[in-house]
Design a protein around this motif. Structure first.
Motif, mmCIF file in Angstrom:
data_model
loop_
_atom_site.group_PDB
_atom_site.id
_atom_site.type_symbol
_atom_site.label_atom_id
_atom_site.label_comp_id
_atom_site.label_asym_id
_atom_site.label_seq_id
_atom_site.Cartn_x
_atom_site.Cartn_y
_atom_site.Cartn_z
ATOM 1 N N PHE A 95 0.831 -1.210 0.000
ATOM 2 C CA PHE A 95 0.000 0.000 0.000
ATOM 3 C C PHE A 95 0.865 1.259 0.000
ATOM 4 C CE2 PHE A 95 -3.663 -2.543 1.812
ATOM 5 C CZ PHE A 95 -4.423 -2.436 0.670
ATOM 6 N N LEU A 96 1.954 1.246 0.768
ATOM 7 C CA LEU A 96 2.826 2.417 0.790
ATOM 8 C C LEU A 96 3.534 2.613 -0.547
ATOM 9 C CD1 LEU A 96 4.323 2.254 4.388
ATOM 10 C CD2 LEU A 96 2.588 3.818 3.508
ATOM 11 N N ALA A 97 3.901 1.518 -1.216
ATOM 12 C CA ALA A 97 4.524 1.631 -2.542
ATOM 13 C C ALA A 97 3.529 2.202 -3.555
ATOM 14 C CB ALA A 97 5.030 0.271 -2.999
ATOM 15 N N ILE A 98 2.290 1.744 -3.490
ATOM 16 C CA ILE A 98 1.270 2.277 -4.400
ATOM 17 C C ILE A 98 0.994 3.738 -4.074
ATOM 18 C CG2 ILE A 98 -1.140 2.048 -5.117
ATOM 19 C CD1 ILE A 98 -0.820 -0.977 -4.706
ATOM 20 N N ALA A 99 1.040 4.101 -2.797
ATOM 21 C CA ALA A 99 0.874 5.508 -2.419
ATOM 22 C C ALA A 99 2.009 6.348 -2.981
ATOM 23 C CB ALA A 99 0.808 5.640 -0.892
ATOM 24 N N GLY A 100 3.226 5.792 -3.016
ATOM 25 C CA GLY A 100 4.357 6.503 -3.622
ATOM 26 C C GLY A 100 4.124 6.758 -5.106
ATOM 27 N N ILE A 101 3.565 5.772 -5.802
ATOM 28 C CA ILE A 101 3.235 5.959 -7.216
ATOM 29 C C ILE A 101 2.173 7.044 -7.365
ATOM 30 C CG2 ILE A 101 2.202 4.826 -9.231
ATOM 31 C CD1 ILE A 101 3.503 2.218 -8.193
ATOM 32 N N GLY A 102 1.192 7.037 -6.461
ATOM 33 C CA GLY A 102 0.165 8.086 -6.482
ATOM 34 C C GLY A 102 0.746 9.463 -6.197
ATOM 35 N N ALA A 103 1.739 9.524 -5.310
ATOM 36 C CA ALA A 103 2.383 10.810 -5.015
ATOM 37 C C ALA A 103 3.141 11.331 -6.230
ATOM 38 C CB ALA A 103 3.321 10.659 -3.824
ATOM 39 N N LEU A 126 -7.914 14.162 -7.210
ATOM 40 C CA LEU A 126 -8.039 12.708 -7.226
ATOM 41 C C LEU A 126 -6.718 12.034 -6.825
ATOM 42 C CD1 LEU A 126 -9.816 10.258 -7.941
ATOM 43 C CD2 LEU A 126 -8.883 10.418 -10.248
ATOM 44 N N ALA A 127 -5.605 12.536 -7.343
ATOM 45 C CA ALA A 127 -4.300 11.959 -7.004
ATOM 46 C C ALA A 127 -3.986 12.154 -5.524
ATOM 47 C CB ALA A 127 -3.214 12.585 -7.867
ATOM 48 N N VAL A 128 -4.328 13.309 -4.976
ATOM 49 C CA VAL A 128 -4.079 13.566 -3.548
ATOM 50 C C VAL A 128 -4.931 12.645 -2.685
ATOM 51 C CG1 VAL A 128 -4.355 15.278 -1.725
ATOM 52 C CG2 VAL A 128 -3.272 15.918 -3.869
ATOM 53 N N CYS A 129 -6.215 12.499 -3.022
ATOM 54 C CA CYS A 129 -7.094 11.614 -2.245
ATOM 55 C C CYS A 129 -6.620 10.162 -2.326
ATOM 56 C CB CYS A 129 -8.529 11.727 -2.743
ATOM 57 S SG CYS A 129 -9.293 13.309 -2.369
ATOM 58 N N PHE A 130 -6.224 9.731 -3.507
ATOM 59 C CA PHE A 130 -5.706 8.382 -3.690
ATOM 60 C C PHE A 130 -4.473 8.158 -2.824
ATOM 61 C CE2 PHE A 130 -2.748 5.535 -5.826
ATOM 62 C CZ PHE A 130 -3.536 4.416 -6.049
ATOM 63 N N THR A 131 -3.541 9.109 -2.861
ATOM 64 C CA THR A 131 -2.297 8.973 -2.113
ATOM 65 C C THR A 131 -2.556 8.942 -0.611
ATOM 66 O OG1 THR A 131 -1.120 10.103 -3.886
ATOM 67 C CG2 THR A 131 -0.024 9.995 -1.749
ATOM 68 N N VAL A 132 -3.407 9.835 -0.136
ATOM 69 C CA VAL A 132 -3.692 9.895 1.299
ATOM 70 C C VAL A 132 -4.376 8.609 1.774
ATOM 71 C CG1 VAL A 132 -5.123 11.072 3.027
ATOM 72 C CG2 VAL A 132 -3.741 12.395 1.433
ATOM 73 N N SER A 133 -5.319 8.103 0.985
ATOM 74 C CA SER A 133 -6.017 6.886 1.412
ATOM 75 C C SER A 133 -5.066 5.687 1.429
ATOM 76 C CB SER A 133 -7.224 6.613 0.519
ATOM 77 O OG SER A 133 -6.820 6.385 -0.800
#
Length: 155
Positions: A95-103, A126-133
């Motif tokens: 999840f943290l790796a996917i959040a990095g991609i979103g960031a 949308l990218a910010v909400c995705f990354t935060v979640s």
């Protein structure tokens, strides 16, 4: 002088696609796999359950059987805890790796938004909400690992 007429491809004929390679088709034999209907599956499940109960009752009667069963349960519980902790850590990292991609996507969208090439702030939001979640999912997974380690009854 001889007049030659150069004909182009006729409309009736298909164009030859040079990228497509015609490979001969291999006729593979079809395997008929046995299928089990629902009633047969239920009967098999019932037979397995009865056999397991018979074996368990035999094991419970002997002292050695109870000792082996207790040891097996202890080992299974220990492995289960370790595997659950590993599962939580792997999913948290994922999840943290996917959040990095979103960031990274969010930074790219922010650059587009600042330069005026974006139609609006929708993709950035949308990218910010995705990354935060996804950060929340990853961090909460590691928190669950920490909480489970505190309450474990073995050192």
């Amino acid at each position: 002088m001889i007049d030659r007429q150069i004909d182009g491809p006729k409309i009736d004929q298909p164009r030859i696609d040079r990228l497509k390679i015609d490979r001969p088709k291999i006729d593979r034999p079809k395997i008929d796999r046995p299928k089990i209907d629902g009633q047969t599956a239920r009967k098999m499940k019932l037979i397995f359950r009865v056999a397991a109960n018979l074996v368990a009752s035999k094991v419970q009667r002997s002292r050695r059987g109870r000792a082996v069963l207790a040891g097996t349960r202890a080992i299974a519980r220990s492995f289960g805890r370790v595997l659950h902790q590993l599962w939580l850590e792997v999913t948290g990292f994922t999840f943290l790796a996917i959040a990095g991609i979103g960031a990274l996507a969010g930074m790219r969208e922010y650059g587009k938004y600042q330069s005026g090439h974006a139609a609006g702030p929708g993709r950035l939001v949308l990218a910010v909400c995705f990354t935060v979640s996804f950060i929340w999912f990853g961090v909460s997974s590691f928190w669950r690992v920490k909480k489970r380690a505190k309450r474990a009854d073995f050192p």
